[in-house]
Design a protein around this motif. Structure first.
Motif, short mmCIF file in Angstrom:
data_model
loop_
_atom_site.label_atom_id
_atom_site.label_comp_id
_atom_site.label_asym_id
_atom_site.label_seq_id
_atom_site.Cartn_x
_atom_site.Cartn_y
_atom_site.Cartn_z
N ARG A 129 -9.29 12.31 2.87
CA ARG A 129 -8.01 12.86 3.35
C ARG A 129 -8.11 14.37 3.44
NH1 ARG A 129 -2.82 11.76 -0.36
NH2 ARG A 129 -4.62 11.12 -1.61
N LEU A 130 -7.71 14.92 4.58
CA LEU A 130 -7.76 16.35 4.83
C LEU A 130 -6.34 16.89 4.90
CD1 LEU A 130 -10.49 16.25 7.63
CD2 LEU A 130 -10.84 16.67 5.18
N LEU A 155 -1.46 18.23 10.38
CA LEU A 155 -2.54 18.61 9.45
C LEU A 155 -2.58 17.66 8.26
CD1 LEU A 155 -2.29 22.48 9.77
CD2 LEU A 155 -4.17 21.00 10.54
N MET A 156 -2.47 16.38 8.58
CA MET A 156 -2.63 15.28 7.62
C MET A 156 -3.54 14.26 8.28
SD MET A 156 0.37 12.95 5.91
CE MET A 156 0.02 11.70 4.68
N ILE A 157 -4.83 14.34 7.98
CA ILE A 157 -5.83 13.58 8.70
C ILE A 157 -6.69 12.78 7.73
CG2 ILE A 157 -7.88 13.78 10.19
CD1 ILE A 157 -6.56 16.23 11.46
N GLY A 158 -6.99 11.54 8.10
CA GLY A 158 -7.86 10.69 7.30
C GLY A 158 -9.10 10.32 8.08
N GLY A 213 0.43 7.99 2.81
CA GLY A 213 -0.56 8.98 2.39
C GLY A 213 -1.56 8.41 1.42
N GLU A 214 -1.10 8.05 0.21
CA GLU A 214 -1.99 7.49 -0.80
C GLU A 214 -2.56 6.15 -0.35
OE1 GLU A 214 -2.74 9.26 -3.50
OE2 GLU A 214 -1.37 10.81 -2.77
N GLY A 215 -1.87 5.48 0.55
CA GLY A 215 -2.32 4.18 1.03
C GLY A 215 -3.44 4.24 2.05
N GLN A 260 0.81 -1.23 0.00
CA GLN A 260 0.00 0.00 0.00
C GLN A 260 0.84 1.28 0.00
OE1 GLN A 260 -3.34 0.15 -0.69
NE2 GLN A 260 -2.85 -2.00 -1.06
N SER A 261 2.15 1.15 -0.18
CA SER A 261 3.01 2.33 -0.27
C SER A 261 2.80 3.02 -1.61
CB SER A 261 4.48 1.93 -0.13
OG SER A 261 4.87 1.05 -1.18
N PHE A 262 3.24 4.27 -1.69
CA PHE A 262 3.25 4.98 -2.97
C PHE A 262 4.53 5.80 -3.04
CE2 PHE A 262 2.53 8.56 -5.80
CZ PHE A 262 2.03 7.91 -6.92
N HIS A 263 5.32 5.55 -4.12
CA HIS A 263 6.60 6.24 -4.27
C HIS A 263 6.76 6.93 -5.62
CE1 HIS A 263 7.92 4.64 -0.47
NE2 HIS A 263 7.62 3.41 -0.86
#
Length: 392
Positions: A353-354, A320-323, A177-179, A119-122
Motif C-alpha cells: 500500500r502506497l 494517492l491511495m494505491i495498492g 484500505g486495510e482490506g 474484509q472491512s476494517f472499522h
C-alpha cells in the motif's frame, strides 16, 4: 522492554522528518510512503499546522467540553462547509468516531442490526471490532456483539437482496484500505445507498483512511455522488495530532442531545487548532486537483513500469491511495524497499500500500516508482532463482 508486544515493529527508529522524507537514528533517509498510515497528509511537520498548534499552546491546552469551545466550532464549520452534512462530534480517533456513529444510528432509528462488509476494517474497540469483517481482528475475544452481519464487498446483488427491517444502518468504506486497497464500484455504492432508503436505515460511510483529500476530494464518497447520513473521519484530519470526527445530518441532532455521548479529550483546543490549519490547506480546489493529477500520473507510471513483471497481478486505488497486488507474499518486497530507502505498508498479505503525503512532489513520485521497479525485479529474480536454482 516495558511495552505490550501488540505491534510487530520493524528495526527502524525514525528520529526526524520533513515533508516526504524521514531520517532514522543512523542518519539514513527514507521516502515515507506510509505517512503514519494516511495521517501526515501534509507531510511531516507542516509549518502552518505547527504554527497553529504553537499559537494555541500559548493560550490554553485543554478545556472540558462542558464549556464553550470556539475552536471546535471553527473546525466543524470547515467539515460541514465541504460536505452535505450539518453537525460534528469530535473525538480522539477513527475507532471512536465509528463508535459514535454506531451509537447514533441505533439511537436515532430505534433498531439494532448493522450491516458491514467482509474484509472491512472499522476499529479495534468492541463495537468497531464487531463491525469489522475480518476474523483475524476478532480472534480471542469471545462472543462479539451479535447485531452485526457482513455482506460481500462490491456485490450489488447481495445488497439488493437485503430485506431486514430491523436494520439501523449499513456501514461501508468507499475504498477498503486495510482490506487490500479495494475500490468500491459506483454500482455497488449506489446499491448500498438505495437499500438504505428502502429499509429506512442510515448510510454510514467510514472515511477514516480515505478522507481529508486522500483520493483528491475532501471525502472519497464525493467521487460517487453519494448522500450519506453519517461520515466518520480521523487519520489525516489533524496532520498527526490525535483527533477524530463524526459528521451527521441535521435530522440526527436531537438523538445526540446533552448526555447522550461524550469524551474528555475529544476536540480540545490543541486538536481543533490542528484540524483547522490542516483543512485550510487541503480543502482547496487547486490543492485537491493536484492530488487527483499526481495520483493518476503516478498510477499510470506504475502500470507502465511494472507491467513486465509476472510477480505483479494488478495496481488499484484512487488519488494517492494505491495498492500493488502481488502474486506472492508482499512482506519480502516491503523489506527490500526499506533497504532501498522507501517506506511502504501492507494491506493484507499480498498487497503493498502506497500512501505518500498529499504534498509529495513529482520528482519524489518518480524516485519512488524507480525504487519499486528495482525492488520488484530483485524480488522476482530471487523467487525465480529459488524455484529453478539459477537466475535470469
Amino acid at each position: 522492554m516495558n511495552l505490550f508486544p501488540t505491534y510487530k515493529r520493524f528495526p527502524i527508529n525514525i528520529v526526524s522528518g520533513k515533508g516526504t522524507v524521514v531520517t532514522d537514528e543512523n542518519g539514513k533517509d527514507y521516502l515515507d510512503f506510509v505517512s503514519g498510515i494516511a495521517v501526515c497528509n501534509l507531510g511531516h511537520c507542516p509549518e502552518n499546522v505547527k504554527q497553529a498548534v504553537e499559537d494555541q499552546m500559548e493560550k490554553i491546552w485543554h478545556v472540558s467540553n462542558l464549556y464553550q469551545l470556539p475552536e471546535q466550532e471553527e473546525a466543524a464549520s470547515w467539515l460541514t462547509r465541504f460536505t452535505e452534512l450539518d453537525h460534528v462530534f469530535f473525538c480522539n480517533s477513527g475507532a471512536e468516531a465509528n463508535e459514535a456513529a454506531i451509537k447514533l444510528a441505533r439511537k436515532y432509528t430505534g433498531k439494532e442490526k448493522i450491516y458491514s462488509f467482509k474484509q472491512s476494517f472499522h476499529g479495534r474497540t468492541f463495537a468497531t471490532m464487531s463491525a469489522t469483517g475480518q476474523e483475524k481482528i476478532q480472534q480471542g475475544y469471545g462472543t462479539l456483539l451479535p447485531t452485526f452481519e457482513y455482506l460481500p464487498y462490491n456485490d450489488p446483488e447481495a445488497v439488493n437482496n437485503l430485506t431486514d427491517e430491523n436494520t439501523a444502518a449499513i456501514m461501508v468504506e468507499v475504498i477498503q484500505g486495510e482490506g487490500g486497497v479495494i475500490p468500491g464500484s459506483s454500482e455497488f455504492l449506489q446499491a448500498v445507498q438505495k437499500k438504505c432508503e428502502q429499509l429506512n436505515c442510515l448510510l454510514i460511510i467510514d472515511e477514516v483512511q480515505t478522507g481529508i483529500g486522500r483520493t483528491g476530494y475532501p471525502f472519497a464518497y464525493q467521487h460517487h455522488h453519494l448522500d450519506p447520513d453519517i461520515v466518520t473521519s480521523a487519520k489525516g484530519l489533524g496532520s498527526g495530532f490525535p483527533v477524530g470526527a463524526m459528521l451527521g445530518k441535521s435530522k440526527l441532532k436531537a438523538s445526540f442531545s446533552a448526555g447522550a455521548h461524550g469524551t474528555t479529550f475529544g476536540g480540545n483546543p490543541l486538536a481543533t487548532a490542528a484540524v483547522t490549519a490542516t483543512l485550510n490547506t487541503i480543502f482547496n480546489d487547486s490543492f485537491l486537483k493536484g492530488v487527483r493529477d499526481k495520483g493518476a500520473a503516478f498510477k499510470q507510471t506504475l502500470e507502465t513500469k511494472l507491467a513486465p513483471f509476472d510477480l505483479v497481478e494488478t495496481i488499484r486505488g484512487q488519488g494517492l491511495m494505491i495498492g500493488i497486488v502481488l502474486k506472492e507474499a508482499a512482506m519480502p518486497l516491503l523489506q527490500k524497499l526499506q533497504e532501498l530507502g522507501l517506506m511502504t505498508v501492507l494491506a493484507g498479505p499480498n498487497v503493498i500500500r502506497l500512501l505518500p503525503p498529499l504534498t509529495v512532489t513529482e520528482s519524489e513520485l518518480n524516485q519512488a516508482s524507480e525504487l519499486l521497479e528495482t525492488a520488484i525485479k530483485q524480488y522476482q529474480d530471487s523467487l525465480y532463482s529459488q524455484t529453478t536454482g539459477s537466475k535470469k
